[in-house]
Design a protein around this motif. Structure first.
Motif, short mmCIF file in Angstrom:
data_model
loop_
_atom_site.label_atom_id
_atom_site.label_comp_id
_atom_site.label_asym_id
_atom_site.label_seq_id
_atom_site.Cartn_x
_atom_site.Cartn_y
_atom_site.Cartn_z
N ASP B 15 10.01 -41.17 20.18
CA ASP B 15 11.11 -41.93 19.61
C ASP B 15 12.39 -41.31 20.16
O ASP B 15 12.83 -40.26 19.69
CB ASP B 15 11.08 -41.84 18.09
CG ASP B 15 12.38 -42.30 17.44
OD1 ASP B 15 13.16 -43.02 18.10
OD2 ASP B 15 12.60 -41.93 16.27
N GLY B 18 15.88 -41.02 17.71
CA GLY B 18 15.86 -40.41 16.39
C GLY B 18 16.96 -39.40 16.09
O GLY B 18 17.55 -39.41 15.02
N LEU B 95 11.43 -45.63 15.76
CA LEU B 95 10.55 -44.74 14.99
C LEU B 95 9.25 -45.44 14.62
O LEU B 95 8.15 -44.95 14.89
CB LEU B 95 11.30 -44.26 13.73
CG LEU B 95 10.65 -43.21 12.83
CD1 LEU B 95 11.72 -42.41 12.09
CD2 LEU B 95 9.66 -43.81 11.85
N TYR B 96 9.39 -46.64 14.05
CA TYR B 96 8.21 -47.40 13.61
C TYR B 96 7.32 -47.75 14.79
O TYR B 96 6.09 -47.55 14.75
CB TYR B 96 8.66 -48.66 12.89
CG TYR B 96 7.57 -49.37 12.12
CD1 TYR B 96 7.48 -49.25 10.74
CD2 TYR B 96 6.61 -50.16 12.77
CE1 TYR B 96 6.48 -49.90 10.02
CE2 TYR B 96 5.61 -50.80 12.07
CZ TYR B 96 5.55 -50.68 10.69
OH TYR B 96 4.55 -51.32 10.01
N ALA B 99 5.39 -44.79 16.15
CA ALA B 99 4.27 -44.44 15.26
C ALA B 99 3.12 -45.44 15.43
O ALA B 99 1.95 -45.07 15.44
CB ALA B 99 4.75 -44.43 13.81
N PHE B 110 2.79 -38.52 18.49
CA PHE B 110 4.04 -39.18 18.13
C PHE B 110 5.08 -38.11 17.80
O PHE B 110 4.84 -37.25 16.95
CB PHE B 110 3.81 -40.11 16.93
CG PHE B 110 5.05 -40.54 16.20
CD1 PHE B 110 6.21 -40.93 16.87
CD2 PHE B 110 5.05 -40.58 14.80
CE1 PHE B 110 7.34 -41.33 16.17
CE2 PHE B 110 6.17 -40.99 14.10
CZ PHE B 110 7.32 -41.36 14.78
N SER B 112 9.29 -37.29 17.07
CA SER B 112 10.61 -37.84 16.76
C SER B 112 11.49 -36.81 16.06
O SER B 112 10.99 -35.97 15.30
CB SER B 112 10.47 -39.07 15.86
OG SER B 112 11.73 -39.50 15.39
N THR B 116 13.19 -37.83 8.52
CA THR B 116 11.93 -37.20 8.11
C THR B 116 11.19 -38.03 7.07
O THR B 116 9.97 -38.25 7.19
CB THR B 116 12.19 -35.79 7.54
OG1 THR B 116 12.88 -35.02 8.54
CG2 THR B 116 10.90 -35.09 7.19
N MET B 119 9.58 -40.93 8.71
CA MET B 119 8.40 -40.53 9.50
C MET B 119 7.22 -40.33 8.57
O MET B 119 6.08 -40.69 8.90
CB MET B 119 8.69 -39.27 10.29
CG MET B 119 9.65 -39.47 11.44
SD MET B 119 9.82 -37.97 12.42
CE MET B 119 8.19 -37.94 13.23
N SER B 123 4.29 -42.97 8.99
CA SER B 123 3.06 -42.36 9.53
C SER B 123 1.93 -42.45 8.51
O SER B 123 0.79 -42.75 8.87
CB SER B 123 3.32 -40.90 9.90
OG SER B 123 4.36 -40.82 10.84
N VAL B 305 1.54 -35.93 14.55
CA VAL B 305 2.93 -36.31 14.33
C VAL B 305 3.78 -35.06 14.24
O VAL B 305 3.55 -34.20 13.38
CB VAL B 305 3.07 -37.13 13.03
CG1 VAL B 305 4.53 -37.53 12.81
CG2 VAL B 305 2.17 -38.36 13.06
N ILE B 307 7.61 -33.59 13.77
CA ILE B 307 8.92 -33.93 13.26
C ILE B 307 9.94 -32.89 13.69
O ILE B 307 9.70 -31.69 13.59
CB ILE B 307 8.89 -33.95 11.71
CG1 ILE B 307 7.85 -34.95 11.22
CG2 ILE B 307 10.27 -34.25 11.15
CD1 ILE B 307 7.57 -34.84 9.73
#
Lengths: 343, 343
Positions: B15, B18, B95-96, B99, B110, B112, B116, B119, B123, B305, B307
């Protein structure tokens, strides 16, 4: 502080065996308080602890005019004693006996740098709670980047989070701070994980709405990063969160000191640099000196109880005694009772 | 990191919109990661975001050999968007969509630096939870005075304190840390208001006994002061407490900087002193640089994922990408599933 006629001395029950440097710092602190206040208030000290050790300190410390009596006991509550067990097993300890003097009306305030948990359990049992108070609470001053500290409560006295409890903490903290920081309408904030009122657990959301509907100067939620920034005069949270926040914050300076030492140990040049830096660092961080605040009150019990850090210096003990006298003279507890009865 | 045949590239859904400096830092971070890993792993980037802006960054940044594709979208999830609302209102956001690539098996990880909370919600909905996991969790590295950081979880993903949740956090955190700090049996501690197992709320006491009976290397309770001291590799707490702890700790350096500035502003001599001190202070505090850790994983969901902080630098983004590849290659999630099924 109001001048009192000597016929109406303020009687301070001082547990002289509580702190890490007892009774040295306690007795010296009492003498400091006497010297500071002798012209404005009549003070009578009741030293509770080992008579010989108390006399030894007095013998080598100028204290002419000091008005005191000694109640001897050899029993001591240590920092390791279980706060609740103390109620049964240590009734002859200096801490218990000093609290008892207050409960029996033989003293006006009770001051100790001893086991906080024991002071909480003993005081709550012997003095009882103020009408309208569900749980007693202990707050603490935390230094901020503003000119005044923030008063955070509860920091461990009451760990169960109930909206009513937190509301009462807010009322008590607000009244206390309004007198001791001289702020008319101190700002009150709820410690949360976001600013929006939709944040936090159900209990926290309910607390938010109780505080919003109160007469307090409630400014909403603040986050962990806002505490030391001084976002509010009074910060309310449950005792579990508050205790962890307090201990984490207290550890910060130690971590910094360790890092600096560690850096200095890595070679002569580093040592030299640190040597040049330290005095400046000390000045920079001077306001983070907790001594000035001189202990914190146990709020919500029927009596004036001031709790000090085990490491309290004579200066800190002196400030604790002064605080206890102000607390007594200003009738904080009756104000708390009135405030909570109207709500 | 295992060398992979190019036929088996790792596909990273990035992403790029972000962070606070998007897409500049995201794209540059990807290029840094490519340059660092090109000889050990085949990487394929899927940049999700504004195509023109992505191309602008690429145009002025050397990236020969970079294997990438672009999925264009103009919709962005901001830091102010409600994490749950995003599920319905921002399905075309970078973002979406990033994911979604992971959920559809069109990407392996994924990454980004975006919202948060979003996400977490996106997710969790698109990927689902790992079998045996009750709640997803987000941990964070906190610097300590030891050579390795402490991994604290949960820091806000799951704010309700249930013993089973905290037990699962401990298992997930322990598996994660064992791989990323290279510690065989990382020590796990429960954040509490005292060391004795009798301390804390009923839920905390129950958590203590669950952890004691587990196969984890549980060392007991630690207090707020022990976190930065590095008392344990993994520190477990509910997301409410953890979020406040994290934000308070993050504020320390800012408070310190403010104090130093404030001191410097009080006269030329002070300014001079601070000028002489700053370089040393910077070296002393260098290890408190969060960039190195490069983001944290969302643990408990079916997919990799990572973050990142909104302020992530290209270096931080690079490290996030590297982390995500390691996480993928080491099969952390299947280890978590196995561990929780056996308990």
């Amino acid at each position: 502080m109001t001048k009192l006629p000597n016929s109406n001395n303020i009687r301070i029950a001082l547990d002289v065996m509580g702190g890490d440097f007892a009774p040295e710092n306690e007795v010296k602190g009492a003498i400091f308080a006497f010297n500071e206040l002798k012209n404005v208030a009549g003070i009578e000290f009741i030293f509770v602890g080992n008579e010989q050790k108390i006399k030894d300190v007095l013998a080598r410390t100028e204290h002419s005019g000091l008005n005191y009596s000694i109640i001897h006991t050899d029993e001591i509550v240590t920092m390791h004693d279980d706060p609740v067990a103390v109620l049964k097993t240590k009734k002859n300890s200096s801490l218990y006996m000093a609290a008892e003097l207050l409960a029996k009306g033989q003293a006006d305030t009770f001051v100790s740098a001893g086991n906080t948990g024991a002071m909480l359990s003993v005081s709550t049992m012997l003095l009882g709670r103020i009408k309208g108070v569900s749980r007693p609470t202990i707050g603490t001053y935390m230094p901020t980047i503003k000119s005044t500290p923030t008063f955070v409560l509860d920091v461990g006295a009451t760990i169960d989070l109930k909206p009513r409890f937190l509301y009462e903490f807010a009322v008590m903290g607000s009244i206390y701070v309004s007198h001791f920081l001289g702020k008319d309408k101190p700002t009150v904030a709820l410690l949360n994980i976001g600013e929006e009122e939709t944040k936090g657990t159900d209990a926290i959301k309910e607390t938010y709405s109780m505080l919003s509907q109160s007469h307090l100067n409630f400014i909403g939620n603040i986050e962990g990063r806002d505490i030391l920034a001084g976002a509010a005069d009074v910060v309310v949270c449950d005792g579990f969160t508050g205790n962890i926040v307090l201990k984490l914050a207290e550890s910060f300076l130690n971590i910094l000191k360790f890092k600096i030492k560690d850096y200095a140990s890595k070679g002569f040049l580093n040592k030299l640099k640190v040597g040049m830096m330290l005095p400046t660092m000390k000045s920079v961080l001077s306001e983070f000196d907790y001594q000035e605040y001189g202990g914190v009150p146990l709020l919500g019990v029927n009596g004036v109880v001031i709790i000090g850090h085990g490491k309290s210096t004579p200066k800190a003990i002196k400030n604790m005694i002064v605080r206890s006298i102000e607390f007594y003279q200003k009738g904080i507890n009756s104000r708390i009772e009135t405030a909570l009865q109207n709500n």
